[in-house]
Motif scaffolding. Structure first.
Motif: not given
Length: 101
Positions: A2-5, A67-70
């Motif tokens: 899982a990716l985060k920006i 990818a989901k941004p914070t």
């Protein structure tokens, strides 16, 4: 994977400078990242062109991949019209006095 920006902090003490990076959600804040896609400098004025420097095409690519941004990065993207601004609910202020009982 899982990716985060999200933001990683740099700069000196009391002079923050942030990089906007794509990282795995299990890596630490200033740890390993996949790609650096921009910077955020809160020390300059809100209308200064160097406050947000973002590679829009890479940001859109990573969001299309999943990818989901914070929350903070989503606000920045909303201001720059890269994506829709998030709906942030009103938070109660704990410091305000309570009503009479």
């Amino acid at each position: 994977m899982a990716l985060k920006i999200r933001l990683t902090r740099g700069g000196a003490k009391k002079k923050p400078f942030y990089r906007i990076v794509v990282a795995e959600n299990t890596s630490p804040r200033d740890g390993k990242f996949v790609e650096r896609i921009g910077t955020y400098n809160p020390m300059v004025g809100k209308d200064h062109k160097e406050r947000y420097v973002i590679k829009e095409d890479r940001a859109k690519h990573w969001m299309s991949v999943g990818a989901k941004p914070t929350e903070r990065v989503a606000k920045i993207f909303g201001q720059l019209k890269i994506s829709d601004a998030p709906e942030i609910p009103e938070r109660p202020k704990k410091s305000q006095p309570k009503g009479k009982k």
